[in-house]
Write an enzyme that holds these catalytic residues in place. Structure first.
Site, mmCIF file in Angstrom:
data_model
loop_
_atom_site.group_PDB
_atom_site.id
_atom_site.type_symbol
_atom_site.label_atom_id
_atom_site.label_comp_id
_atom_site.label_asym_id
_atom_site.label_seq_id
_atom_site.Cartn_x
_atom_site.Cartn_y
_atom_site.Cartn_z
ATOM 1 N N ASN A 116 72.487 24.940 58.462
ATOM 2 C CA ASN A 116 73.144 23.712 58.933
ATOM 3 C C ASN A 116 73.532 23.783 60.415
ATOM 4 O OD1 ASN A 116 75.242 25.506 58.701
ATOM 5 N ND2 ASN A 116 76.461 24.276 57.273
ATOM 6 N N LYS A 140 73.514 28.776 65.012
ATOM 7 C CA LYS A 140 72.923 29.703 64.045
ATOM 8 C C LYS A 140 71.445 29.949 64.351
ATOM 9 C CE LYS A 140 76.157 28.387 60.361
ATOM 10 N NZ LYS A 140 76.296 27.860 58.976
ATOM 11 N N HIS A 181 78.219 26.778 63.517
ATOM 12 C CA HIS A 181 79.463 27.165 62.845
ATOM 13 C C HIS A 181 80.656 26.781 63.712
ATOM 14 C CE1 HIS A 181 82.448 29.699 60.790
ATOM 15 N NE2 HIS A 181 82.823 30.080 61.994
ATOM 16 N N ARG A 236 75.097 18.326 62.358
ATOM 17 C CA ARG A 236 74.402 18.786 61.155
ATOM 18 C C ARG A 236 73.514 17.694 60.558
ATOM 19 N NH1 ARG A 236 79.692 22.159 58.977
ATOM 20 N NH2 ARG A 236 79.095 24.171 59.925
#
Length: 439
Positions: A259, A158, A262, A249
């Site tokens: 976090n 992310k 994905h 995470r």
């Protein structure tokens, strides 16, 4: 410890190397007859004292154990593609190559230290004494042993600080995943809605969509046994505060939204998202490449670095350096013809030109568009200093903190290629992100 295949278990019984068996008495039988007798031992006799198939496979490999692959090789003289059978013997890291149609030995069993079992993946290109073989399939017994329940899953890093990318890539590779496709990109709202379709109706959905579309991400295809479940286990729970120690995470996440990464929930979702992210529509990538091909230099992370697991460390060194940032990243498989074209400027100049081309084509490489934070500096010249001279041994003496000093092995396997001439920087980036990307 090497895993044993089924065929060699019978030989162990004959040799008395399995618990509860005795060696056969010496006899006047010819050696060939003894081999036939060994092969004729019923399989259930071999397994009486074994608790599971996995137990015997963990016995040390012997001289006859082999993994068999179907390969293709382009024969320049005959101007045709030949089908070959490659046998790899883990006992002594040796190989044998057979012409499948003629049943003729092209290469008798010979020791080949540079070839590692990790390279023997379907779809890979391997270098056998300067001949490039494309692995297209494997024997059923080999598939059961090496590729049992191997899957691909789709992962996204992310929008996180670029300085974290290298650490995350290193984490992934240390967990046993192979990265077979990688590209940075910017997600559209439509793509993000597909990605988080399982959260449809949740009050968090708009917030998540805004976050993942608000910055740059890196899409990855990860391959491993039970890859979908394994990746989710490595990620940890959604909330980094409650994620298990050692998970991604827990190590790098901030909160439920930020976090780090994905993971898909099912194999079907993974396959669908892989196609959406890495696929093409009317010859155009669904998720565009990020290269601008302006005021940049080219860096190629060579195939041996990927095998050695040092990709993350090199990305981290570039991203945390004071003067540079990576504006585009993508993984490519380069043909020998393309490698020769890309390195053409070195033809007749460097004695290892042919070997350089073969190495670039013998596995996946990672192309980077690198830019200077100071737009006034010459990015090509300055980045060459970070990489160091072509010879890693010289680097280790003069520039011990350079990329080639830390991750290079030889002049050929010197970790990275970087643009040498200032006028070539944009052209080399264009070769990968414009020419090869659309082929």
């Amino acid at each position: 410890m090497k895993l044993r295949n089924d065929e060699s278990i019978e030989r162990l019984v004959v040799q008395g190397k399995l618990e509860g068996t005795r060696p056969r008495e010496r006899s006047l039988m010819r050696w060939t007859d003894q081999i036939r007798a060994a092969v004729a031992v019923p399989l259930h006799e071999c397994t009486k004292k074994a608790e599971s198939r996995e137990e015997w496979r963990r016995l040390p490999a012997d001289y006859f154990d082999k993994y068999t692959f179907l390969c293709e090789m382009y024969d320049e003289d005959a101007d045709e593609i030949k089908e070959l059978t490659l046998n790899f013997f883990p006992f002594d890291n040796s190989v044998q190559v057979i012409d499948s149609k003629k049943g003729k030995n092209l290469l008798r069993r010979v020791h080949l230290p540079p070839l590692k079992i990790e390279m023997l993946q379907i779809g890979n290109i391997i270098n056998i004494f300067s001949k490039l073989l494309h692995i297209v399939d494997c024997a059923p017994a080999t598939r059961r042993i090496l590729f049992d329940n191997v899957q691909s899953t789709f992962a996204i890093i992310k929008p996180v600080p670029p300085s974290e990318h290298g650490k995350i890539i290193t984490f992934i590779m240390k967990k046993g995943f192979r990265i077979v496709r990688m590209r940075n990109g910017k997600l559209t709202k439509e793509f993000a809605l597909e990605l988080y379709a399982h959260l449809s109706g949740s009050h968090m959905m708009p917030i998540i969509i805004d976050y993942v579309t608000g910055g740059e991400i890196i899409g990855l295809e990860l391959v491993a046994p039970n890859a979908v479940a394994k990746w989710r286990e490595c990620l940890g729970s959604t909330d980094p505060a409650t994620a298990a120690p050692g998970t991604l995470r827990r190590l790098y996440g901030e909160n439920k939204l930020k976090n780090v990464a994905h993971g898909c929930q099912t194999l079907e979702d993974a396959n669908r998202m892989l196609d959406l992210y890495f696929g093409y529509e009317n010859g155009v990538p669904r998720v565009p490449y990020r290269a601008t091909m302006k005021e940049c230099t080219c860096c190629i992370i060579k195939p041996h670095v990927i095998i050695d697991g040092n990709v993350g460390s090199i990305l981290e060194q570039i991203s945390t350096s004071e003067g540079f940032y990576i504006s585009a990243i993508a993984m490519f498989s380069v043909s020998l013809l393309n490698a020769k074209e890309f390195y053409e400027i070195y033809k007749g100049v460097l004695p290892e030109y042919e070997a350089m081309c073969i190495h670039l084509a013998e596995g996946s490489c990672i192309a980077l568009e690198v830019k200077c934070k100071d737009t006034k500096c010459c990015v090509v010249s300055e980045f060459r200093k970070l990489c160091g001279p072509r010879d890693p041994e010289l680097c280790r003496q003069l520039y011990p903190n350079s990329i080639r000093a830390q991750y290079g092995k030889s002049i050929l396997h010197n970790a990275v290629h970087c643009t040498d001439l200032p006028e070539e920087g944009e052209l080399e980036v264009e070769y990968f992100f414009k020419l090869l990307a659309f082929n």
